[in-house]
Design a protein around this motif. Structure first.
Motif, short mmCIF file in Angstrom:
data_model
loop_
_atom_site.label_atom_id
_atom_site.label_comp_id
_atom_site.label_asym_id
_atom_site.label_seq_id
_atom_site.Cartn_x
_atom_site.Cartn_y
_atom_site.Cartn_z
N GLY A 39 0.68 -1.09 -0.42
CA GLY A 39 0.28 -0.43 0.05
C GLY A 39 0.64 1.16 0.53
N GLY A 40 1.98 1.25 -0.02
CA GLY A 40 2.94 2.43 -0.23
C GLY A 40 3.64 2.56 -1.76
N ALA A 41 3.93 3.58 -1.84
CA ALA A 41 4.30 4.76 -2.71
C ALA A 41 5.67 4.19 -3.46
CB ALA A 41 4.84 5.91 -2.52
N GLY A 42 6.20 2.92 -3.35
CA GLY A 42 7.16 1.92 -2.83
C GLY A 42 8.18 3.35 -3.31
N GLU A 44 12.72 4.80 -3.83
CA GLU A 44 13.89 4.75 -2.78
C GLU A 44 13.04 4.69 -1.93
OE1 GLU A 44 17.36 7.25 -3.83
OE2 GLU A 44 16.16 7.86 -6.06
N GLY A 45 14.68 4.15 -1.14
CA GLY A 45 14.49 3.46 0.62
C GLY A 45 14.01 2.14 0.57
N THR A 46 14.32 1.15 1.70
CA THR A 46 14.86 0.34 1.65
C THR A 46 13.06 -0.26 3.06
OG1 THR A 46 16.00 -1.93 3.17
CG2 THR A 46 16.02 0.18 3.79
N ASN A 47 13.26 -1.45 2.73
CA ASN A 47 11.90 -1.59 3.89
C ASN A 47 12.36 -2.62 5.05
OD1 ASN A 47 11.19 -4.24 3.01
ND2 ASN A 47 11.23 -2.81 1.15
N PRO A 48 11.85 -3.05 6.24
CA PRO A 48 11.78 -4.27 7.25
C PRO A 48 12.50 -5.34 6.62
CG PRO A 48 10.41 -2.48 8.51
CD PRO A 48 10.48 -1.94 6.20
N GLU A 49 11.72 -5.74 5.72
CA GLU A 49 11.79 -7.42 4.91
C GLU A 49 13.04 -7.03 4.45
OE1 GLU A 49 7.87 -6.43 6.09
OE2 GLU A 49 9.31 -4.98 5.08
N GLN A 50 13.77 -6.70 4.11
CA GLN A 50 14.42 -6.25 3.09
C GLN A 50 16.32 -6.15 4.08
OE1 GLN A 50 14.37 -2.43 1.15
NE2 GLN A 50 14.30 -3.67 -0.60
N LEU A 51 15.88 -5.66 5.25
CA LEU A 51 17.03 -4.86 6.41
C LEU A 51 16.64 -6.91 7.10
CD1 LEU A 51 16.06 -1.99 7.59
CD2 LEU A 51 17.72 -2.83 6.72
N PHE A 52 15.78 -7.28 7.62
CA PHE A 52 15.79 -8.56 7.96
C PHE A 52 16.34 -9.95 7.02
CE2 PHE A 52 14.13 -13.31 9.12
CZ PHE A 52 13.85 -12.90 11.19
N ALA A 53 16.25 -9.90 5.47
CA ALA A 53 16.44 -11.02 4.94
C ALA A 53 18.00 -10.60 4.66
CB ALA A 53 15.78 -10.06 3.47
N ALA A 54 18.76 -9.12 4.71
CA ALA A 54 20.37 -9.03 4.85
C ALA A 54 21.15 -9.72 6.13
CB ALA A 54 20.45 -7.53 4.34
N GLY A 55 19.89 -9.30 7.04
CA GLY A 55 20.84 -9.72 7.98
C GLY A 55 20.88 -11.63 8.70
N GLY A 88 2.65 -10.65 4.90
CA GLY A 88 1.51 -11.03 4.75
C GLY A 88 0.13 -10.94 5.72
N PRO A 89 -0.72 -10.96 5.38
CA PRO A 89 -2.12 -11.10 6.25
C PRO A 89 -1.49 -12.41 6.63
CG PRO A 89 -2.66 -10.57 4.59
CD PRO A 89 -1.52 -9.92 4.11
N ARG A 90 -2.24 -12.70 8.36
CA ARG A 90 -2.19 -14.23 8.73
C ARG A 90 -3.74 -14.74 9.21
NH1 ARG A 90 0.64 -16.10 14.25
NH2 ARG A 90 -1.15 -15.77 14.31
N ASP A 91 -3.93 -15.85 8.89
CA ASP A 91 -4.92 -15.95 8.53
C ASP A 91 -5.38 -15.64 10.01
OD1 ASP A 91 -5.69 -17.12 6.45
OD2 ASP A 91 -4.64 -19.70 6.99
N GLU A 92 -5.03 -15.90 11.43
CA GLU A 92 -5.55 -15.90 12.75
C GLU A 92 -5.08 -13.89 12.89
OE1 GLU A 92 -2.33 -16.96 11.52
OE2 GLU A 92 -2.80 -19.16 11.76
N GLY A 93 -5.22 -13.01 12.05
CA GLY A 93 -5.71 -11.81 12.21
C GLY A 93 -3.61 -11.37 12.08
#
Length: 141
Positions: A39-42, A44-55, A88-93
């Motif tokens: 839902g974002g604009a995309g 330039e910039g990174t996101n938490p998922e990219q940082l988690f993947a790199a780490g 993504g969304p979880r079935d449990e919320g």
């Protein structure tokens, strides 16, 4: 579970997924951007998922190096870990993560490489943090 802490670092985010993040020691500072898929604009910039993947990728190589002697091998200098993090969304919320690690260990026999990956998965802090909570699939490239 107790942890005998050997190292600590602190990071601060301001503005959430469309703000900035930095370590308090000043070694890392970057702009954040929410992906269009969330839902974002995309842009330039990174996101938490990219940082988690790199780490996770870097940490898993470190874990393989830590256990290599126990399985009777060395980690090749050109070893790589490619980590894909889905959100993504979880079935449990709420939201959840889904993770794939593709490990390349050039020059190692397949059985030796698999033993190394399995042993590393037991000691890697990221693997331990996600165990029984996040689907993590390991594969040998």
């Amino acid at each position: 579970m107790s942890v005998k802490v050997a190292y600590k670092t602190t990071a601060r985010a301001t503005g959430g997924r469309d703000g900035t993040a930095e370590t308090l020691d000043g070694t890392l500072k970057f702009k954040l951007a929410t992906p269009k898929e969330l839902g974002g604009a995309g842009g330039e910039g990174t996101n938490p998922e990219q940082l988690f993947a790199a780490g996770y990728s870097a940490c898993f190589i470190g874990a393989m190096k830590a256990v290599a002697g126990k399985v009777g091998t060395k980690v090749p200098a050109d070893a790589t870990v490619e980590t894909t993090v889905g959100i993504g969304p979880r079935d449990e919320g709420g939201f959840g993560l889904d993770i794939d690690l593709k490990v390349s260990l050039p020059g190692l026999e397949r059985d030796t490489a698999q033993a190394l990956i399995d042993a590393a998965h037991q000691v890697c802090p990221y693997s331990n943090a996600t165990r029984n909570n996040v689907d993590v699939r390991l594969s040998l490239a």
